[in-house]
Design a protein around this motif. Sequence first.
Motif, short mmCIF file in Angstrom:
data_model
loop_
_atom_site.label_atom_id
_atom_site.label_comp_id
_atom_site.label_asym_id
_atom_site.label_seq_id
_atom_site.Cartn_x
_atom_site.Cartn_y
_atom_site.Cartn_z
N VAL A 197 -38.43 28.27 22.29
CA VAL A 197 -37.69 29.40 21.73
C VAL A 197 -36.23 29.26 22.14
N GLN A 198 -35.35 29.51 21.19
CA GLN A 198 -33.92 29.56 21.50
C GLN A 198 -33.52 30.99 21.84
N VAL A 199 -32.53 31.10 22.72
CA VAL A 199 -32.03 32.40 23.15
C VAL A 199 -30.56 32.46 22.75
N PRO A 200 -30.17 33.43 21.93
CA PRO A 200 -28.80 33.44 21.38
C PRO A 200 -27.75 33.85 22.41
N ARG A 250 -27.97 38.42 30.43
CA ARG A 250 -26.81 37.79 29.78
C ARG A 250 -25.48 38.36 30.26
N ALA A 251 -25.43 39.66 30.50
CA ALA A 251 -24.16 40.29 30.91
C ALA A 251 -23.96 40.22 32.42
N ASP A 252 -24.97 39.75 33.14
CA ASP A 252 -24.88 39.70 34.60
C ASP A 252 -24.34 38.37 35.12
N PHE A 253 -24.27 37.37 34.25
CA PHE A 253 -23.75 36.07 34.68
C PHE A 253 -22.25 36.19 34.96
N GLU A 254 -21.85 35.72 36.11
CA GLU A 254 -20.44 35.79 36.51
C GLU A 254 -19.98 34.41 36.95
N PHE A 255 -18.67 34.23 36.97
CA PHE A 255 -18.13 32.97 37.45
C PHE A 255 -18.57 32.73 38.90
N VAL A 256 -18.78 31.46 39.22
CA VAL A 256 -19.31 31.08 40.52
C VAL A 256 -18.31 31.31 41.65
N ALA A 257 -17.06 31.54 41.30
CA ALA A 257 -16.03 31.85 42.30
C ALA A 257 -15.08 32.87 41.69
N PRO A 258 -14.29 33.57 42.51
CA PRO A 258 -13.25 34.45 41.96
C PRO A 258 -12.29 33.64 41.09
N HIS A 272 -16.75 28.08 15.18
CA HIS A 272 -17.05 28.64 13.87
C HIS A 272 -18.33 28.06 13.25
N LYS A 273 -18.97 27.10 13.92
CA LYS A 273 -20.22 26.53 13.41
C LYS A 273 -21.45 27.02 14.16
N VAL A 274 -21.26 27.68 15.30
CA VAL A 274 -22.41 28.19 16.03
C VAL A 274 -23.11 29.27 15.22
N VAL A 275 -24.40 29.45 15.46
CA VAL A 275 -25.18 30.44 14.73
C VAL A 275 -24.88 31.82 15.29
N ARG A 276 -24.45 32.73 14.45
CA ARG A 276 -24.15 34.09 14.86
C ARG A 276 -25.24 35.03 14.33
N PRO A 277 -25.51 36.15 15.00
CA PRO A 277 -24.82 36.63 16.19
C PRO A 277 -25.21 35.83 17.44
N LEU A 278 -24.26 35.78 18.37
CA LEU A 278 -24.42 34.98 19.59
C LEU A 278 -23.61 35.63 20.70
N PHE A 311 -19.96 36.10 21.96
CA PHE A 311 -19.09 36.26 20.79
C PHE A 311 -19.37 37.59 20.09
N ASP A 312 -20.63 38.03 20.17
CA ASP A 312 -21.04 39.30 19.55
C ASP A 312 -21.71 40.16 20.62
N PRO A 313 -20.91 40.80 21.49
CA PRO A 313 -21.48 41.48 22.66
C PRO A 313 -22.40 42.64 22.32
N ASP A 314 -22.26 43.22 21.14
CA ASP A 314 -23.09 44.37 20.77
C ASP A 314 -24.20 44.00 19.80
N MET A 315 -24.56 42.72 19.76
CA MET A 315 -25.59 42.26 18.83
C MET A 315 -26.95 42.92 19.13
N ALA A 316 -27.76 42.99 18.10
CA ALA A 316 -29.09 43.60 18.24
C ALA A 316 -30.00 42.71 19.07
N GLU A 317 -31.07 43.30 19.58
CA GLU A 317 -32.07 42.56 20.34
C GLU A 317 -32.66 41.45 19.48
N PRO A 318 -32.67 40.21 19.94
CA PRO A 318 -33.19 39.12 19.10
C PRO A 318 -34.71 39.01 19.19
N ASP A 319 -35.29 38.31 18.25
CA ASP A 319 -36.71 37.99 18.28
C ASP A 319 -36.88 36.78 19.19
N LEU A 320 -37.54 36.95 20.31
CA LEU A 320 -37.72 35.86 21.28
C LEU A 320 -39.16 35.36 21.30
#
Length: 481
Positions: A182-185, A262-270, A458-464, A467-476
């Motif tokens: 399964v891909q995760v967008p 997805r929103a919890d990932f942060e840079f590994v350093a300041p 511009h070639k990646v599959v959207r929503p992603l 790039f689309d922070p408010d996208m709907a819950e995907p089918d996983l």
Amino acid sequence: MRIGIAGIAIESSTFSPHRAGAGDFDVRRGDALLQRYDFLQNEWADGVEWVPLVHGRSLPGGAVVAEFYDELSAEIIERIGTAGELDGLFFDIHGAMSVVGREDAEADLATRVRAALGPNVMISTSMDLHGNVSRELGAAVDLITCYRMAPHEDAMESRERTARNLVERLQSGLGKPKKAWVQVPVLLPGEKTSTRIEPAASIYRRVGEIADEPGVLDAAVWVGYAWADEPRCQAAVVVMGDDEALITERATELAKAYWDARADFEFVAPTGTLHECVNAALQSTARPFLISDSGDNPTAGGAGDVSWTLRELLSIEDLTTGTATAIHASIADPDAVAAAVEAGVGNPISVAVGGKVDFGPAGPVEVTGTVFSITDDPVGGTVAVIQVGGLHSIITSRRKPYHHLADFTLLGLDPAKTDLVIVKIGYLEPELYNLAADWLLALTPGGVDQDLLRLGHHKVVRPLFPFDPDMAEPDLTPELI
């Protein structure tokens, strides 16, 4: 049993103007290829005839020129045809190779390899966790896994697991396992998905637990490759085994865990701008203070000759007057190295450095200083260090990452006794990580810019996400392939 070994491995930024060709690849055949894998001497490999076909590996860079890819992939197919009967193939790839004018290069190669081997030969595939697993790639191979650590301290361990899984599966007589894919967008840079910190640490710990369950052969999560613009670029999960219900359940669990985090990932350093990072380092008492010059990281696909950071460092008075000492590693520029060789160690030099391949952020930068050292390096070729006040700029004739203390001491530099060490890197590799008294990640420009939104996908599959922070819950829901 007879098992072949083949593959092409490179991580390619499609946002870098660098082009990878024959000069970038270490292509091995015969015994030289077998020497890449010490684990083939381990007990589990007894009784196997390993058949080295051909394998090419390169430092990350730009997209591969089509002519070289066509030539090397054709040789793999030809050697499969003349290798005699094979029971399996250890297929060692990266997963983020881009080829000029093509899409999903690994799926193309895997599909051609499958056709050459026929439907019954088992293919076991080793990948970097920054690779991409399209359905086409997943369907063309039988076993597939990736690293579980970033930085990739388990790279060779993962390759051994790939080969050992193949041998044990062939010996078991159970045939090909099922794969829940399964891909995760979600598409994030590696510097936000380091397994040193959460949430990746917990997710990848769970990967190992699942892989050890009865009924599961292996499990893997790919974060995808953020600096290529192709439809396959997104996270993916594969869980393999014979219990279809179990592997489907576990693949769903991992995919949902990655999506939910997805929103919890942060840079590994300041992080900060280069000037913010340098100012913080100069004001700190921590020494040595390391700064990642992340935008042109050659181990993520940067061209290695972006001069923007060097230009900015030369404008900082504390460095150019020698009030503070600093090392910048590095810029690939064979012409500048040749000029330094001609000038000679200890002599003055004024030379234009960098910005000749990836000149978008800055063109060549004029450096006026003294030739500090000239050294022959097995990877970087001839390497020159030019000193301007307290700043030592490393210039290489070939692209080279600086990950080890010996990379610096070979040049007469001691990073442990230097105030600031600025390295073209993302997350720090182990020796630098252990060296750093403190560390910041500078968000600098280049072909592997950490700010994905300004790169222009511009070639990646959207929503992603992101790039689309408010996208709907995907089918996983995983697919069994």
